[in-house]
Design a protein around this motif. Structure first.
Motif, mmCIF file in Angstrom:
data_model
loop_
_atom_site.group_PDB
_atom_site.id
_atom_site.type_symbol
_atom_site.label_atom_id
_atom_site.label_comp_id
_atom_site.label_asym_id
_atom_site.label_seq_id
_atom_site.Cartn_x
_atom_site.Cartn_y
_atom_site.Cartn_z
ATOM 1 N N ASP A 141 0.826 -1.213 0.000
ATOM 2 C CA ASP A 141 0.000 0.000 0.000
ATOM 3 C C ASP A 141 0.861 1.264 0.000
ATOM 4 N N ASP A 188 -1.133 -7.196 3.078
ATOM 5 C CA ASP A 188 -0.896 -5.846 3.606
ATOM 6 C C ASP A 188 -2.244 -5.191 3.963
ATOM 7 N N HIS A 268 2.645 -4.825 11.888
ATOM 8 C CA HIS A 268 3.802 -4.301 11.150
ATOM 9 C C HIS A 268 5.063 -4.320 12.022
ATOM 10 N N HIS A 288 6.870 -8.084 1.986
ATOM 11 C CA HIS A 288 6.315 -7.322 3.102
ATOM 12 C C HIS A 288 4.904 -7.811 3.477
ATOM 13 N N VAL A 292 3.157 -9.420 6.900
ATOM 14 C CA VAL A 292 2.102 -8.667 7.583
ATOM 15 C C VAL A 292 0.844 -9.528 7.742
HETATM 16 ZN ZN LIG Z 1 2.402 -2.439 5.041
#
Ligand SMILES: [Zn+2]
Length: 405
Positions: A141, A188, A268, A288, A292
């Motif tokens: 994002d 995410d 996070h 990532h 998450v």
């Molecule tokens: Zn993130």
């Protein structure tokens, strides 16, 4: 063209931000073909495309040819992979871009996923050259936010840099992206279940800044993706548009607020902790959003255990009065989170890893992160409170902890 929602305009107004400073947003099939006309209209005739070997093949070569046809002078920088075969947003990549970018360039184009955007974002600001985002996967994002997480001397730190002047998200490219990248984008987004909850806790107990409209908008991005998980799993144009627009909206909310609280909580912090461990031990980095998503389910399980077992009347210290005052409401908000199993099933549906084991993060590392990751950010979260009030180490797996009591 993706229109800014009435809520986004209202939020910008609240923060005194002129909406004309937002990036131009295009989320369309064939969006690559619109970039040349846009650059010509802006008088940006000398461009550098920043990409890696994979994103060159996915979109970079095609984009270079399209731009040349529109009389844009194009140079390309292909970022070199490290000994793990990965491109990181570290000194080597930053210096490569700074060295290879000629002095008379008008615009940088980030052609890639999150890491390439972080590298470009930083160099754009340092070179005072605007940049255009050309995402090749709906994977994070952060495309529209200003924060660039960089790895400097082996330590990850987020630096506020520049936002893009435009985002051209070509759905043909995004739909063809490797599935783990799309799944990471969904992860995410899923993390917002716990980041939004932590934001509520930080406002009530920590007295930290909060904005109800920003929370509502981030919640909307989350709900839309959860409601359309099957389309996102199919990775067809409808599903990927929903995911990409949600990722962009979430990024814009962070850009307006100039902080990441709505979209970044304890999940996070766990993800950052794991990432730092992988850096320290010179391991391959994980996506990532994959971290998450997994961390969101672990934090949810921890929080649900917490409201079962914790007696707030025994709490002492700075956060105790706020926690006692708001405990009933916080308990209800935690009870209203989906079960960890439901979160794992969403991840499974889109083909994302659903457990720490699946991404190669051992129980010992998860346990350390549950006890230590809250130090990483100066932010009041449920995880911080649990650590403040614990009378022994949090052990992991969590089920063992309950059954041993
Ligand atoms: Zn993130």
């Amino acid at each position: 063209m993706m229109q800014l929602s009435a809520d986004m305009l209202a939020l910008a107004d609240e923060y005194g931000i002129n909406p004309s400073t937002f990036p131009l947003l295009q989320v369309e099939g064939g969006a690559l073909t619109s970039i040349g006309a846009y650059l010509n209209e802006k008088g940006l005739s000398k461009a550098v495309l920043i990409m890696d070997a994979q994103t060159r093949a996915a979109a970079g070569d095609k984009l270079a040819a399209l731009l040349e046809r529109e009389n844009i002078h194009v140079q390309t920088i292909e970022l070199l992979a490290n000994h793990h075969g990965q491109v990181n947003a570290d000194e080597a990549s930053l210096v490569q871009v700074l060295v290879e970018t000629p002095g008379d360039i008008d615009v940088l184009l980030a052609v890639g996923a999150g890491t390439i955007h972080d590298i470009t974002r930083f160099c754009s600001q340092k070179l005072s050259i605007p940049f255009v985002a050309v995402p090749t996967a709906a994977s994070v994002d952060g495309f529209t936010s200003k924060g660039a997480p960089l790895i400097l001397r082996g330590v990850k730190q987020t630096i506020q840099t520049a936002a893009p002047i435009a985002v051209f998200a070509d759905l043909d490219v995004l739909c063809a992206a490797p599935r783990p990248l799309t799944a990471a984008g969904f992860g995410d987004i899923l993390g917002k279940f716990t980041s939004l909850l932590d934001w509520e806790i930080s406002a009530r107990v920590g007295g930290e800044p909060y904005n109800a409209l920003a929370a509502k908008m981030t919640r909307h991005s989350l709900d839309t993706c959860v409601d359309h998980v099957e389309e996102i799993a199919k990775a067809d144009e409808a599903g990927i548009r929903i995911l990409m627009e949600a990722l962009i909206e979430s990024g814009l909310v962070m850009q307006v607020l100039d902080f990441s609280r709505p979209a970044s909580g304890a999940e996070h912090h766990l993800s950052h902790y794991w990432e730092m461990h992988l850096l320290e031990t010179d391991k391959r980095q994980l996506l990532h959003g994959a971290k998450v998503g997994v961390a969101c389910s672990i934090i949810t399980e921890l929080y649900k255990d917490w409201i079962e077992q914790f007696d707030p009347s025994e709490a002492k210290g700075a956060y105790a009065p706020g926690l006692q005052e708001h405990w009933e409401e916080i308990s209800l908000m935690i009870a209203a989170l989906p079960t960890p199993e439901a979160l794992q099933y969403y991840l499974y549906q889109v083909g994302a890893p659903a457990s720490a084991e699946e991404i190669g993060i051992g129980s010992g590392l998860v346990q350390n992160s549950l006890n230590e990751a809250y130090h990483l950010r100066d932010r009041c979260t449920g995880l911080l409170l649990i650590n403040q009030f614990k009378n022994k180490q949090i052990s992991y797996p969590l089920q063992d902890r309950i059954s041993s009591q």
